[in-house]
Motif scaffolding. Structure first.
Motif, PDB file in Angstrom:
ATOM      1  N   TYR A 128      -2.479   0.307  -4.236  1.00  7.95           N
ATOM      2  CA  TYR A 128      -1.721  -0.567  -4.409  1.00  7.95           C
ATOM      3  C   TYR A 128      -1.049  -0.874  -5.504  1.00  7.95           C
ATOM      4  O   TYR A 128      -0.935  -0.186  -6.242  1.00  7.95           O
ATOM      5  N   ALA A 179      -6.921   1.048  -2.300  1.00  3.22           N
ATOM      6  CA  ALA A 179      -6.846   0.715  -1.563  1.00  3.22           C
ATOM      7  C   ALA A 179      -7.428   1.414  -0.435  1.00  3.22           C
ATOM      8  O   ALA A 179      -6.970   0.888   1.182  1.00  3.22           O
ATOM      9  N   GLN A 222       1.162  -1.214   0.153  1.00  2.00           N
ATOM     10  CA  GLN A 222       0.165  -0.041   0.027  1.00  2.00           C
ATOM     11  C   GLN A 222       1.266   0.965  -0.393  1.00  2.00           C
ATOM     12  O   GLN A 222       1.895   1.784   0.690  1.00  2.00           O
TER      13      GLN A 222
END
Length: 303
Positions: free
Chosen positions: A215, A292, A194
């Motif tokens: 991501y 994310a 991340q």
């Protein structure tokens, strides 16, 4: 830097000029360097006023009007804080644009602090122009070895900063583009990591900063060039967006779709920042499988 609420807006800009040796500011030269940046009327009535403390000068911008009838001022004074590498530790972690920053800052022993006062009610572009013009006059009078822009937490090579302004990159100093790896031991997607990329400094002007939580591949079988391309694309998108916001203002609505990069839709939502300092941001959602983060609105764009 004075901040009154969670928006990130600052009422006083602060820029630190760092020197290897203590500088001398010639008031006559400083006034001469200021001339290209002010109106003809101001040239006849205004100038830098010298205070009792050495290297302390104040410029009263009496030709500027604010809605609350304040007189904007720019002030330069000796930096009251001792220069130390620890003070700039976090900024050095984000100094990708200047690899030599740490070595130079370590050698600096003296600082000047440049601030604005009573300018917070000016239109943000006018305020920034006023401040950067005065800052330029100071830099041309007393060249420094490093610049630290407090609200953007950015260390700058003075030569690169002035060069950027020559190319009208007015946000090169006031805004920093940052990258953070997010540690998440519970991350189920073991082949991915991340990353948060954000801007820091737009909120200080009264605009939202930008952030993207996404991501990226974290797998030895994925070529490093592919990972670098993704980060470069996000960086390019943020740069385009920050200048769009600076030009147009905070015109983006929650749920609005932006398509500045390869025509892919990125959904926008105003949030509080994930990474300090606390401030308003526009969170950018590139959609699955990259995103994310979390937004209240679902990402559902017909193509």
């Amino acid at each position: 830097m004075i901040q009154k609420d969670r928006s990130g807006f600052v009422e006083v800009f602060m820029v630190e000029l760092l020197f290897r040796k203590k500088p001398y500011i010639d008031r006559t030269l400083l006034n001469r360097k200021m001339l290209p940046y002010i109106s003809k009327d101001a040239q006849q009535t205004q100038g830098w006023e010298e205070a009792d403390i050495e290297n302390t000068f104040i410029y009263f911008h009496t030709d500027q009007e604010t809605f609350d009838n304040k007189t904007p001022q720019t002030c330069v004074m000796p930096h009251p804080v001792d220069i130390s590498i620890e003070r700039y530790h976090d900024s050095l972690q984000q100094s990708w644009h200047w690899p030599q920053a740490e070595n130079i800052v370590r050698e600096c022993t003296y600082g000047l602090l440049v601030t604005d006062f009573m300018a917070y009610s000016l239109f943000y572009k006018d305020r920034l122009t006023l401040f950067q013009n005065a800052l330029n006059a100071i830099l041309e009078t007393a060249p420094c070895d490093a610049i630290y822009w407090n609200s953007s937490q950015k260390l700058l090579d003075p030569a690169k900063y002035l060069e950027a302004l020559d190319y009208e990159e007015v946000l090169y100093g006031p805004v920093n583009l940052r990258l953070f790896n997010v540690e998440n031991p519970e991350q189920s997607k073991l082949s991915q990591k991340q990353i948060v990329m954000d801007t820091c400094g737009l909120a200080a002007l009264g605009l939202p900063d930008l952030q993207c939580h996404f991501y990226a591949p974290d797998n030895p079988r994925v070529p490093s060039s592919q990972q670098g391309a993704l980060i470069s694309n996000v960086r390019g998108f943020l740069l385009d967006m920050l200048y769009y916001l600076y030009d147009k203002g905070n015109v983006i609505e929650d749920g609005e779709i932006c398509e500045l990069m390869d025509q892919h839709p990125w959904q926008c939502e105003h949030q509080h920042s994930l990474i300090p300092p606390d401030r308003f941001v526009i969170d950018l959602n590139p959609g699955p499988p990259l995103y994310a983060g979390k937004q209240q609105r679902g990402f559902n764009v017909a193509r």
